[in-house]
Motif scaffolding. Structure first.
Motif, PDB file in Angstrom:
ATOM      1  N   ASP A 302      45.590  56.489  43.879  1.00  0.00           N
ATOM      2  CA  ASP A 302      45.196  57.569  44.786  1.00  0.00           C
ATOM      3  C   ASP A 302      43.730  57.459  45.165  1.00  0.00           C
ATOM      4  N   LEU A 303      42.956  56.725  44.364  1.00  0.00           N
ATOM      5  CA  LEU A 303      41.519  56.591  44.622  1.00  0.00           C
ATOM      6  C   LEU A 303      41.087  55.174  44.961  1.00  0.00           C
ATOM      7  N   ILE A 304      41.739  54.177  44.363  1.00  0.00           N
ATOM      8  CA  ILE A 304      41.307  52.793  44.536  1.00  0.00           C
ATOM      9  C   ILE A 304      42.223  52.087  45.525  1.00  0.00           C
ATOM     10  N   ILE A 305      41.629  51.539  46.569  1.00  0.00           N
ATOM     11  CA  ILE A 305      42.347  50.743  47.561  1.00  0.00           C
ATOM     12  C   ILE A 305      41.864  49.309  47.437  1.00  0.00           C
ATOM     13  N   SER A 306      42.781  48.416  47.084  1.00  0.00           N
ATOM     14  CA  SER A 306      42.405  47.019  46.864  1.00  0.00           C
ATOM     15  C   SER A 306      41.725  46.424  48.092  1.00  0.00           C
ATOM     16  N   GLY A 307      40.591  45.800  47.829  1.00  0.00           N
ATOM     17  CA  GLY A 307      39.825  45.182  48.900  1.00  0.00           C
ATOM     18  C   GLY A 307      38.841  46.108  49.563  1.00  0.00           C
ATOM     19  N   ARG A 308      38.926  47.405  49.244  1.00  0.00           N
ATOM     20  CA  ARG A 308      37.988  48.355  49.860  1.00  0.00           C
ATOM     21  C   ARG A 308      36.963  48.855  48.845  1.00  0.00           C
ATOM     22  N   ASN A 309      37.412  49.449  47.757  1.00  0.00           N
ATOM     23  CA  ASN A 309      36.468  49.949  46.746  1.00  0.00           C
ATOM     24  C   ASN A 309      36.800  49.435  45.346  1.00  0.00           C
ATOM     25  N   GLY A 310      37.704  48.486  45.269  1.00  0.00           N
ATOM     26  CA  GLY A 310      38.092  47.891  44.000  1.00  0.00           C
ATOM     27  C   GLY A 310      39.276  46.973  44.192  1.00  0.00           C
ATOM     28  N   ILE A 311      39.872  46.546  43.101  1.00  0.00           N
ATOM     29  CA  ILE A 311      41.052  45.680  43.142  1.00  0.00           C
ATOM     30  C   ILE A 311      42.037  46.182  42.094  1.00  0.00           C
ATOM     31  N   LEU A 312      43.298  46.321  42.477  1.00  0.00           N
ATOM     32  CA  LEU A 312      44.345  46.761  41.564  1.00  0.00           C
ATOM     33  C   LEU A 312      45.251  45.595  41.212  1.00  0.00           C
ATOM     34  N   THR A 313      45.700  45.585  39.958  1.00  0.00           N
ATOM     35  CA  THR A 313      46.638  44.558  39.504  1.00  0.00           C
ATOM     36  C   THR A 313      47.827  45.236  38.836  1.00  0.00           C
ATOM     37  N   GLU A 314      48.901  44.487  38.686  1.00  0.00           N
ATOM     38  CA  GLU A 314      50.073  45.047  38.016  1.00  0.00           C
ATOM     39  C   GLU A 314      49.801  45.133  36.512  1.00  0.00           C
ATOM     40  N   PRO A 315      50.246  46.208  35.861  1.00  0.00           N
ATOM     41  CA  PRO A 315      49.990  46.353  34.415  1.00  0.00           C
ATOM     42  C   PRO A 315      50.686  45.265  33.608  1.00  0.00           C
ATOM     43  N   GLY A 316      50.061  44.892  32.484  1.00  0.00           N
ATOM     44  CA  GLY A 316      50.672  43.958  31.559  1.00  0.00           C
ATOM     45  C   GLY A 316      50.330  42.500  31.785  1.00  0.00           C
ATOM     46  N   SER A 317      49.506  42.181  32.791  1.00  0.00           N
ATOM     47  CA  SER A 317      49.189  40.783  33.083  1.00  0.00           C
ATOM     48  C   SER A 317      47.701  40.519  32.892  1.00  0.00           C
ATOM     49  N   PRO A 318      47.301  39.931  31.751  1.00  0.00           N
ATOM     50  CA  PRO A 318      45.885  39.627  31.556  1.00  0.00           C
ATOM     51  C   PRO A 318      45.359  38.605  32.557  1.00  0.00           C
ATOM     52  N   ASP A 319      46.213  37.659  32.964  1.00  0.00           N
ATOM     53  CA  ASP A 319      45.774  36.647  33.935  1.00  0.00           C
ATOM     54  C   ASP A 319      45.452  37.292  35.280  1.00  0.00           C
ATOM     55  N   ALA A 320      46.303  38.218  35.709  1.00  0.00           N
ATOM     56  CA  ALA A 320      46.043  38.903  36.981  1.00  0.00           C
ATOM     57  C   ALA A 320      44.770  39.732  36.906  1.00  0.00           C
ATOM     58  N   LEU A 321      44.562  40.387  35.767  1.00  0.00           N
ATOM     59  CA  LEU A 321      43.343  41.183  35.603  1.00  0.00           C
ATOM     60  C   LEU A 321      42.118  40.279  35.625  1.00  0.00           C
ATOM     61  N   ALA A 322      42.176  39.142  34.955  1.00  0.00           N
ATOM     62  CA  ALA A 322      41.054  38.209  34.942  1.00  0.00           C
ATOM     63  C   ALA A 322      40.754  37.692  36.347  1.00  0.00           C
ATOM     64  N   ARG A 323      41.796  37.322  37.079  1.00  0.00           N
ATOM     65  CA  ARG A 323      41.580  36.825  38.447  1.00  0.00           C
ATOM     66  C   ARG A 323      40.933  37.894  39.312  1.00  0.00           C
ATOM     67  N   ALA A 324      41.357  39.152  39.131  1.00  0.00           N
ATOM     68  CA  ALA A 324      40.791  40.240  39.932  1.00  0.00           C
ATOM     69  C   ALA A 324      39.315  40.454  39.607  1.00  0.00           C
ATOM     70  N   VAL A 325      38.967  40.361  38.327  1.00  0.00           N
ATOM     71  CA  VAL A 325      37.563  40.529  37.941  1.00  0.00           C
ATOM     72  C   VAL A 325      36.711  39.420  38.549  1.00  0.00           C
ATOM     73  N   VAL A 326      37.171  38.179  38.436  1.00  0.00           N
ATOM     74  CA  VAL A 326      36.422  37.051  38.999  1.00  0.00           C
ATOM     75  C   VAL A 326      36.285  37.191  40.508  1.00  0.00           C
ATOM     76  N   GLN A 327      37.354  37.616  41.162  1.00  0.00           N
ATOM     77  CA  GLN A 327      37.295  37.829  42.611  1.00  0.00           C
ATOM     78  C   GLN A 327      36.268  38.899  42.959  1.00  0.00           C
ATOM     79  N   ALA A 328      36.265  39.997  42.200  1.00  0.00           N
ATOM     80  CA  ALA A 328      35.332  41.094  42.474  1.00  0.00           C
ATOM     81  C   ALA A 328      33.885  40.699  42.200  1.00  0.00           C
ATOM     82  N   MET A 329      33.662  39.666  41.404  1.00  0.00           N
ATOM     83  CA  MET A 329      32.315  39.216  41.077  1.00  0.00           C
ATOM     84  C   MET A 329      31.707  38.336  42.165  1.00  0.00           C
TER      85      MET A 329
END
Length: 370
Positions: A302-329
């Motif tokens: 409801d608050l975070i829109i991927s690519g606008r003010n953050g990046i959302l990933t599907e729960p349970g996937s550490p690889d997806a979370l890591a990729r999102a962090v690196v992308q956001a950096m």
């Protein structure tokens, strides 16, 4: 309506999302209303820290802490305490005390108006009894559209949605002092700081966060993750950081007083939760212009829109979370996400929430009397 007595009941007054929302709203109400037309009393069943209690009492708000009452008797003491206060409005923020209070007060001769605020969409065992008694409430308030759509409000007769928000001006103040806060936590100015402010409980899934942090550190060795919070898994997570030899990139801080300053000083807020309501820490991040990388759970979308003010990933996937962090950096991506976070600050401003609740309280008291 002058002289309105309101009793707010919460199971704990530890530093968690629901508790912080309640405390910030009441402090805002007290600061906004010089004439103190509403008299607030807060009752908590347990409190492992005095931080929030002290903030309320310093503002002149009465707090009744039932922590010293034996556990088998605490709900009986709660009922007698509420009856003694005789509030015009009772707002309960946790299912268990609501289950105890609703049947006994709904049919009392001089009953209060009954309000429940629902902070999470999760479904613990107490929710079955909560569902059976929720129809006794006069109003139910969900803290996000996601919560309002969830089964956590099944049985409610009148559901309203109010995204509480945070003190945006306070977060701006902390953001302006980011360099000071970073030095306090020994974070070098050239280090990319990822903060995770979340109590150490199973639903926060810190284990997945550690897996993601290890992958991020391989790609970006200039990264440090600071984990702040309390909870039953604190020692376990600390031990796992040591066993994984992540100490150079992950530091477990434990409880941090006024942790919103750490959020404001971060380059990125990272959450790995299995489920959430509407995390206060996400609102604190946006208020300070800090992008958010989080699992897509609860009210976060409801608050975070991927690519606008953050990046959302599907729960349970550490690889997806890591990729999102690196992308956001990535420098350009981070600049764009930070600008988007700043542009979202108005959406999480608490300024009108205190007034909204006081108008709700006056309205529900009038409807009960009618």
């Amino acid at each position: 309506m002058r002289g309105l007595r309101v009793c707010e009941v919460v199971k704990t007054l530890n530093v968690g999302g629901a508790e912080v929302l309640l405390v910030e709203r009441l402090l805002m109400a007290r600061n906004r209303s010089a004439n103190r037309a509403v008299d607030y009393t807060v009752i908590c069943l347990w409190a492992s820290t005095g931080e929030l209690i002290e903030r309320l009492r310093s503002a002149g708000i009465t707090v009744i802490d039932l922590s010293g009452c034996p556990r088998p008797l605490v709900y009986a003491r709660l009922v007698t305490t509420v009856r003694r206060i005789a509030p015009h409005v009772l707002n309960v923020h946790s299912p268990a005390p609501a289950i105890a209070l609703r049947p006994l007060l709904r049919f009392a001769r001089h009953r209060p108006a009954l309000v429940s605020t629902v902070h999470s969409e999760r479904w613990p065992k107490t929710m079955y009894l909560d569902r059976l008694t929720r129809g006794l409430d006069d109003r139910t308030v969900a803290v996000s559209p996601q919560v309002a759509r969830s089964r956590a409000v099944i049985g409610a007769r009148h559901v309203l949605t109010r995204m509480h928000g945070v003190d945006v001006r306070e977060q701006w103040r902390w953001a302006a002092q980011a360099s000071v806060v970073r030095r306090e936590f020994d974070v070098h100015e050239n280090t990319f700081l990822c903060a995770c402010v979340a109590n150490f409980r199973p639903q926060k899934n810190h284990r997945m966060l550690l897996q993601a942090a290890r992958e991020v550190a391989r790609t970006r060795p200039d990264t440090v993750f600071l984990l702040a919070g309390d909870g039953p898994l604190l020692d376990e997570v600390t031990r796992e950081v040591r066993e994984r030899r992540l100490g150079g990139h992950v530091r477990v801080l434990g409880p941090v007083p006024d942790a919103r300053r750490l959020v404001a000083a971060a380059d990125l807020l990272v959450l790995s939760s299995h489920y959430e309501g509407l995390p206060v820490v996400v609102m604190e991040a946006l208020a300070a212009g800090v992008p958010v990388v989080s699992t897509r759970v609860g009210g976060v979308p409801d608050l975070i829109i991927s690519g606008r003010n953050g990046i959302l990933t599907e729960p349970g996937s550490p690889d997806a979370l890591a990729r999102a962090v690196v992308q956001a950096m990535e420098p350009q991506t981070h600049r764009e996400l930070r600008a988007g976070a700043l542009a979202s600050a108005d959406r999480v401003d608490m300024a009108g929430t205190a007034e909204w609740f006081e108008e709700l309280y006056e309205d529900v008291v009038r409807s009960v009397k009618a």
